[in-house]
Scaffold this active site. Structure first.
Site, PDB file in Angstrom:
ATOM      1  N   LYS A 511       0.838  -1.191   0.000  1.00 41.07           N
ATOM      2  CA  LYS A 511       0.000   0.000   0.000  1.00 41.07           C
ATOM      3  C   LYS A 511       0.870   1.236   0.000  1.00 41.07           C
ATOM      4  CE  LYS A 511      -4.050  -1.909   2.417  1.00 41.07           C
ATOM      5  NZ  LYS A 511      -4.918  -1.772   3.604  1.00 41.07           N
ATOM      6  N   GLY A 512       0.356   2.308  -0.603  1.00 41.17           N
ATOM      7  CA  GLY A 512       1.047   3.591  -0.610  1.00 41.17           C
ATOM      8  C   GLY A 512       0.075   4.692  -0.266  1.00 41.17           C
ATOM      9  N   GLU A 513       0.545   5.940  -0.440  1.00 37.81           N
ATOM     10  CA  GLU A 513      -0.273   7.092  -0.074  1.00 37.81           C
ATOM     11  C   GLU A 513      -1.483   7.228  -0.978  1.00 37.81           C
ATOM     12  OE1 GLU A 513       0.223  11.910   0.614  1.00 37.81           O
ATOM     13  OE2 GLU A 513       1.904  10.710  -0.107  1.00 37.81           O
ATOM     14  N   ASP A 640      11.965   9.147 -11.968  1.00 37.39           N
ATOM     15  CA  ASP A 640      11.826   8.572 -10.617  1.00 37.39           C
ATOM     16  C   ASP A 640      12.600   7.263 -10.529  1.00 37.39           C
ATOM     17  OD1 ASP A 640      11.081   8.332  -8.013  1.00 37.39           O
ATOM     18  OD2 ASP A 640       9.012   7.737  -8.408  1.00 37.39           O
TER      19      ASP A 640
END
Length: 880
Positions: A511-513, A640
């Site tokens: 999970k991420g933001e 990135d």
């Protein structure tokens, strides 16, 4: 009773049940078992349990340091009718999880408390005090302090001055005593313990000096006698500016000069008592504790002309039959800078008639006046700016009676009358509008109600805004047309759209933001199932623009076809209730070994660390470089690139992934960021930090940082340097330090990636050739040495060093290969990337962690974990 659980746990419960069946009579309410201490490595899992007997279906509450534990990973299962065991699982343990845990249960007003379980979290050292930036006077002594804590203990502190260690290690806290410096110096410290090393922030100690001269001296708001002077202070040389001196010089006459000392800030002063219509010069200097700066250059300004602040002196009046003679004292034309032009004479008589006369001499003759009436006279000195102060009134009496009283003219005031009329008109208009509006409302609703009453219908009718039923809300059809994306993006994604019914979502992988990644099973055209990873946005945080940005990443990936670049399988849309946008999903290949950063980190600080050969690390670098070479050839910039965005395939091939910030260059060779985005500051090139410009050369910079991550096995770059300080740190010439045991040739390659001028950095083609040359030399060197044989014939514990390596580098087919599961002998040759199957693996229950001792499984036993998870999903029937 039916419940899921692994065989080891079930067997233990059966034994406990059998032993309890031998006890006669009812059991008293209470927890059984003793407390214990549990040591867990940071980032791993801890499992706790407590056993309660004497009550059916109890409510068992876990507490930490007296506060209830709010966690979904709690369960309790029965051993018999009045004996229960409660389990608490803490995943990804962090330092705040350390403390005292216990269970509580309450029945019939009686509370029972279990013995305490103490959890200690071990990890790399954590800094409690880091070196701070200082400003010191030259060659004066000062101290720097650094402190860190474990566990595990002990730990030692090593100080760095610039890029060189001081050589001696000290216990924490450590105080570095310096006798003095004469130039800017960087200080940092490292904390070492058994789990690894942490680096503090870099503290900069500056040497104080004299301030620089002020600049941008500005003169504003100039009048005849005042002016405002403002300036910007020069560089304070790391010592606060306390005061400033302003010198003012008049360029008129004797050129007198005066100085004013003011406290600073503010850096402004109002100059007063200046001579009008005069040239002046001003200059400024500022002072700190080390002394005064040089003065600025003289700045010249000119005061404006003002009305003369002089009165006519010695005014005399001579009255004759036909005229009135006035005279007064002479005034110099340029006296005090007023540039006098003449004199103005005003008079007034009883009948209010006025007259005005301008004369250049110091006398006047009034002839147009009535000698029969009283006359009042006043005089002022005038120049181009206007008239100065008036003299006192002079009275020339008439021939008539002196005491005659004058009555002022009475004028009728029309203001009250006009205001009264306007107020009355406004009131009448307002009342009229109110009555008209009320009449319209009564007519409209009266007709409506009247017609309904005439038909015998209901007085009030309404239509329901929303209906409710038990069948649930309708689902919005999920299509590309329903999510509000551009036509160009629709056309790119139309041929890779996969219906939601073709795959089944499974467990969450991460999970991420802004979203999550879940495992899924995709049904292929030949009815076979393929394991995939599904990346989706969080349902509660996105709008149409978020969906378009998310799907644009998928459109980028659609164009990629390279073994070292993550390839798109398809996109899908998850339907939601009507009125809500569908959830976009990107379907990607399932990467068995996860991201490269986690793999490197766990190989260094995991429960069972392994040593990764240099050849393997260089092979990782080559894979990433190959992927970036392909992207640059397609005119893509990644923006990135980092180990966290590189995935490890089943055969340990590295694939470049996560193109959320990628852009295609359609013209020229650069892309300029036009909006505020969350960017990976510590991987950005200097030109990207300064001007938001991204090119292939900025990707090369990020590749250099990625090489450093691989060489340090996942350490954080610029540890201790805040994101806001990165640009200043880099522009000062600082770069990442050479990792321990890193080849000089590799570090030289990193430094070339970090050259300030973008076009002087090497290309990905050059970098790949140099990396392949290094890998070739390492392979030849290893092949020339004897093969390494590990005797696996005794216990499997002797093969721990290679079993982990095998698990990390072998595919599932290699893992299961071999006719026998007995221990044998394995040869490890020069290519460490593929290891011959050692044929010695323990059973899953031998590798599984005990719930009582809380050991977390290591990364190197991933196969056993998957088997155990599959077994836990089955339901087991226990007959007691």
């Amino acid at each position: 009773m039916v419940y899921p659980g692994p065989p080891g746990l079930i067997a233990g419960l059966l034994l406990a049940a059998l032993s309890l069946s031998c006890v006669d009579g009812a059991k008293a309410l209470g927890f059984v078992g003793h407390g214990y201490n549990l040591t867990v490595s940071q980032g791993h899992e801890a499992k706790l349990n407590c056993s309660l007997q004497g009550i059916e279906e109890p409510e068992i509450q876990w507490l930490k340091d007296g506060v209830p534990v709010q966690s979904a990973d709690q369960m309790y299962i029965p051993v018999d009718e009045d004996h229960w065991i409660s389990f608490l699982s803490l995943k990804n343990v962090e330092r705040p999880d350390a403390g005292k845990y216990w269970c509580e249960a309450e029945h019939s007003g009686r509370k029972s408390v279990s013995d305490a379980i103490w959890i200690m979290v071990e990890g790399v050292p954590y800094f409690t005090l880091e070196p701070k930036d200082l400003s010191v006077t030259p060659n004066s002594p000062f101290n720097m302090t650094c402190a860190a804590v474990g566990p595990p203990e002990p730990l030692v502190i090593i100080w760095w001055v610039g890029d060189s260690p001081l050589g001696k290690s000290e216990s924490s806290p450590s105080v570095l005593q310096m006798s003095g410096i004469h130039e800017r110096t960087a200080f940092s410290c490292e904390a070492h313990n058994a789990k690894g090393v942490s680096s503090s922030r870099t503290a900069i100690v500056e040497v104080k000096g004299l301030p620089y001269p002020p600049f941008n001296v500005t003169i504003s708001k100039v009048t005849g006698s005042t002016a405002t002077v403002t300036w910007f202070p020069g560089f304070n040389s790391f010592s606060l500016i306390k005061s400033c001196t302003i010198q003012v010089q008049s360029l008129h006459g004797n050129r007198e000069m005066y100085s004013r000392l003011i406290s600073a800030p503010p850096f402004a002063v109002l100059l007063d008592e200046l001579q009008p219509l005069t040239n002046h010069s001003v200059r400024v200097q500022c002072t700190n504790e080390m002394g005064a700066s040089p003065f600025t250059e003289w700045r010249t300004f000119h005061t404006k002309e003002t009305v003369p602040q002089l009165l006519p002196q010695n005014v005399h009046m001579t009255k004759t039959e036909t005229s009135l003679l006035l005279d007064w004292e002479e005034v110099e034309p340029d006296r005090e800078g007023y540039n006098i032009l003449g004199f103005k004479v005003q008079w007034e008589q009883e009948n209010a008639t006025q007259g005005e006369l301008f004369v250049q001499e110091n006398q006047a003759n009034l002839t147009k006046w009535n000698p029969e009436k009283d006359l009042t006279i006043r005089i002022c000195i005038a120049n181009a700016a206007g008239c100065g102060p008036w003299s006192e009134f002079l009275l020339a009496g008439s021939k008539e009676e002196a005491g005659k009283q004058r009555h002022p003219h009475t004028r009728m005031s029309w203001v009250p009358m006009v205001l009264g009329i306007l107020t009355a008109l406004v009131t009448v208009v307002a009342m009229t509008l109110i009555f008209l509006r009320k009449g319209r409302k009564e007519t409209r609703f009266g007709n409506m109600l009247g017609s309904m009453l005439g038909r015998g219908g209901p007085v009030i009718q309404f239509t329901a805004a929303r209906s409710f039923n038990r069948r649930g809300p309708e689902m919005m059809e999920a299509t590309l047309d329903s999510i509000g994306i551009s036509e160009e993006l629709k056309s790119k994604l139309k041929d890779v759209l996969i219906q939601q019914q073709q795959f089944t979502l499974g467990r969450t992988l991460g999970k991420g933001e802004f979203g999550s990644v879940r495992e899924a099973q995709l049904k292929m055209e030949d009815d076979t199932m393929q394991k995939v990873a599904v990346k989706m946005l969080k349902a509660e945080i996105f709008c149409s623009s978020d969906i378009e940005e998310f799907l644009r990443e998928a459109a980028f990936m659609k164009e990629f076809d390279h073994p070292n670049v993550c390839k798109l399988i398809g996109v899908s849309l998850r339907s939601r209730t009507k009125g809500r946008l569908p959830v976009p999903m990107v379907i990607l290949p399932f990467m068995k070994h996860g991201d490269l950063h986690t793999f490197l980190l766990m190989s260094r600080i995991g429960e069972e660390p392994i040593t990764l050969p240099v050849q393997t690390l260089v092979r990782f670098m080559i894979d990433i470089c190959s992927g970036m070479e392909y992207l640059s050839s397609k005119n893509f910039i990644h923006r990135d690139l980092a180990t966290r965005n590189c995935m490890l395939n089943e055969d340990m091939t590295v694939c470049v992934a996560d193109f959320g910030l990628s852009k295609k260059i359609y013209s020229g060779d650069y892309y300029r960021q036009g909006c505020a985005s969350k960017l990976p500051v510590k991987w950005l090139a200097l030109e990207s930090l300064a001007d938001n410009v991204y090119t292939v050369h900025s990707d090369v910079w990020a590749f250099g940082v990625t090489l450093w991550e691989i060489a340090t096995l996942g350490q954080t770059p610029y540890a201790g340097v805040e994101n806001s300080e990165i640009y200043s740190y880099l522009i000062a010439g600082n770069r990442l330090k050479q990792p321990l045991d890193c080849l000089d040739e590799l570090y030289e390659m990193m430094c070339q990636c970090w050259i300030t001028e973008p076009k002087r950095r090497p290309s990905f083609v050059d970098l790949k050739q140099r990396l392949e040359a290094i890998w070739g030399r390492l392979s030849i060197l290893s092949a020339s040495q004897d093969q390494l044989y590990v005797n696996l014939g005794e216990t499997c514990g002797a093969a721990a060093a290679v079993s982990g390596l095998h698990s990390a580098f072998c595919s599932e087919e290699d893992y299961c290969a071999g006719p026998s599961q007995t221990c044998g002998t394995s040869a490890i040759t020069s290519d460490y990337r593929y290891i011959v199957n050692p044929g010695c693996l323990r059973e899953g229950n031998e590798w599984s962690s005990s719930a009582q001792n809380g050991e977390a499984r290591g990364l190197l036993h991933e196969e056993e974990e998957e088997e155990e998870e599959e077994m836990q999903e089955e339901q087991v029937v226990i007959t007691l």
